[in-house]
Scaffold this active site. Structure first.
Site, mmCIF file in Angstrom:
data_model
loop_
_atom_site.group_PDB
_atom_site.id
_atom_site.type_symbol
_atom_site.label_atom_id
_atom_site.label_comp_id
_atom_site.label_asym_id
_atom_site.label_seq_id
_atom_site.Cartn_x
_atom_site.Cartn_y
_atom_site.Cartn_z
ATOM 1 N N LYS A 111 57.756 68.544 59.804
ATOM 2 C CA LYS A 111 58.772 69.547 59.116
ATOM 3 C C LYS A 111 58.030 69.357 57.512
ATOM 4 C CE LYS A 111 63.104 67.376 59.674
ATOM 5 N NZ LYS A 111 61.838 66.417 61.592
ATOM 6 N N ARG B 169 71.790 67.795 59.444
ATOM 7 C CA ARG B 169 71.348 66.714 60.639
ATOM 8 C C ARG B 169 72.994 66.682 61.578
ATOM 9 N NH1 ARG B 169 66.399 64.499 58.465
ATOM 10 N NH2 ARG B 169 65.167 62.819 59.419
ATOM 11 N N ARG C 3 51.436 57.918 61.021
ATOM 12 C CA ARG C 3 51.566 59.130 60.280
ATOM 13 C C ARG C 3 50.878 58.268 58.605
ATOM 14 N NH1 ARG C 3 56.860 62.378 59.603
ATOM 15 N NH2 ARG C 3 57.978 60.389 60.007
ATOM 16 N N ARG D 80 55.535 55.408 55.879
ATOM 17 C CA ARG D 80 56.389 55.094 55.874
ATOM 18 C C ARG D 80 57.185 53.560 56.329
ATOM 19 N NH1 ARG D 80 59.483 61.178 56.926
ATOM 20 N NH2 ARG D 80 60.938 59.315 57.773
ATOM 21 N N ARG E 167 65.502 56.549 65.530
ATOM 22 C CA ARG E 167 65.344 57.815 64.637
ATOM 23 C C ARG E 167 65.739 58.912 65.956
ATOM 24 N NH1 ARG E 167 60.389 57.695 61.290
ATOM 25 N NH2 ARG E 167 61.379 59.403 60.961
HETATM 26 P P1 AMP Z 1 63.436 62.214 57.522
HETATM 27 O O1 AMP Z 1 62.021 61.754 56.033
HETATM 28 O O2 AMP Z 1 63.807 62.928 57.552
HETATM 29 O O3 AMP Z 1 62.861 61.429 58.756
HETATM 30 O O4 AMP Z 1 64.538 61.218 56.800
HETATM 31 C C1 AMP Z 1 64.246 59.772 56.855
HETATM 32 C C2 AMP Z 1 65.625 59.146 56.866
HETATM 33 O O5 AMP Z 1 66.614 59.657 55.875
HETATM 34 C C3 AMP Z 1 66.625 59.494 58.407
HETATM 35 O O6 AMP Z 1 66.010 58.869 59.469
HETATM 36 C C4 AMP Z 1 68.296 59.284 57.840
HETATM 37 O O7 AMP Z 1 68.164 57.986 57.546
HETATM 38 C C5 AMP Z 1 68.142 59.623 56.192
HETATM 39 N N1 AMP Z 1 68.211 61.224 55.967
HETATM 40 C C6 AMP Z 1 67.851 62.136 55.824
HETATM 41 N N2 AMP Z 1 67.625 63.238 55.904
HETATM 42 C C7 AMP Z 1 69.150 63.237 56.717
HETATM 43 C C8 AMP Z 1 70.200 64.742 56.382
HETATM 44 N N3 AMP Z 1 70.344 65.153 56.482
HETATM 45 N N4 AMP Z 1 71.665 63.329 56.897
HETATM 46 C C9 AMP Z 1 71.397 62.377 57.216
HETATM 47 N N5 AMP Z 1 70.393 61.205 56.708
HETATM 48 C C10 AMP Z 1 69.545 61.792 56.378
#
Ligand code: AMP
Length: 218
Positions: A15, A90, A128, A162, A173
């Protein structure tokens, strides 16, 4: 009508990579809740500490916090003509909020699922790396940098991994995704708003599919 492009898909589906490519092509900003929370967790506040702990555990930040952050960010002038959501919504509550927000902002939602089989995702996440200067995303297995562990555009910068792309957090996750986020695909499908692209190939081919999908649907 201006659009809210919602990039859906499991963690590791690509994404972020696609949102970065699309923002230039469509001239719309990428709104990544993950990026916003990564910035937020560096602060010295109780909220930052809470976000840090949840991210490290592969769990979601509470809906009220997430919704507030998205509402504030998308009220900025650069989002006036639309925006690309990466990592939001989400949960069902977030999806409901987005529907309301779209109506308030006079925008149309278009959801695109980047579909990648579960067995590929963990390897993608663990491989990554990203550039701390420009944010370019690499993968040591699929899309390595030209020279070991440095950005193609910023040779002075060592690539970073990360904190939540380690094997343990990755599994958590993926579970969080299956339980809380995957059901949203049905919601968008039932509303006739979901388009699916195959996310297993080269990022350029996936990008072309997404651009074609966006153009084909007004
Ligand atoms: P991502 O970079 O999108 O994989 O997000 C990394 C982390 O940020 C996730 O594992 C969640 O802990 C938090 N996070 C990101 N987007 C959301 C969301 N829409 N709702 C809740 N937590 C989020």
């Amino acid at each position: 009508m201006s659009k809210i492009i919602v990039l859906m898909g499991a963690p590791g589906a690509g994404k972020g990579t696609q949102a970065r490519l699309l923002q230039e092509r469509l001239n719309l900003p990428q709104v990544s809740t993950g990026d916003m929370f990564r910035a937020l967790k560096e602060a010295h506040t109780p909220l930052a500490a809470e976000v840090r702990a949840l991210m490290a555990a592969g769990q979601l930040v509470p809906d009220d916090v997430t919704i507030r952050v998205v509402r504030e960010r998308t009220a900025q002038p650069d989002c006036r003509n639309g925006y690309i959501l990466d990592g939001f919504p989400r949960t069902p509550a977030q999806a409901a909020m987005l529907e309301k927000l779209a109506a308030e902002q006079g925008k149309q939602i278009q959801a695109i699922e980047i579909q990648v089989p579960l067995e590929l995702l963990a390897k993608r996440m663990v491989g990554r790396r990203n550039c701390p200067v420009c944010g370019e995303i690499y993968n040591i297995y699929g899309k390595p940098p030209r020279f070991d562990n440095v950005c193609d555009f910023h040779p002075e910068a060592q690539l970073l991994q990360r904190a939540d792309d380690n094997a343990n957090t990755v599994q958590a996750r993926l579970t969080t995704y299956e339980e809380q986020t995957r059901p949203l695909l049905d919601y968008y499908k039932a509303a006739g708003l979901l388009h699916v692209v195959d996310g297993t190939g080269e990022s350029e081919a996936i990008y072309n599919d997404i651009v074609a999908t966006v153009s084909a649907h007004g």
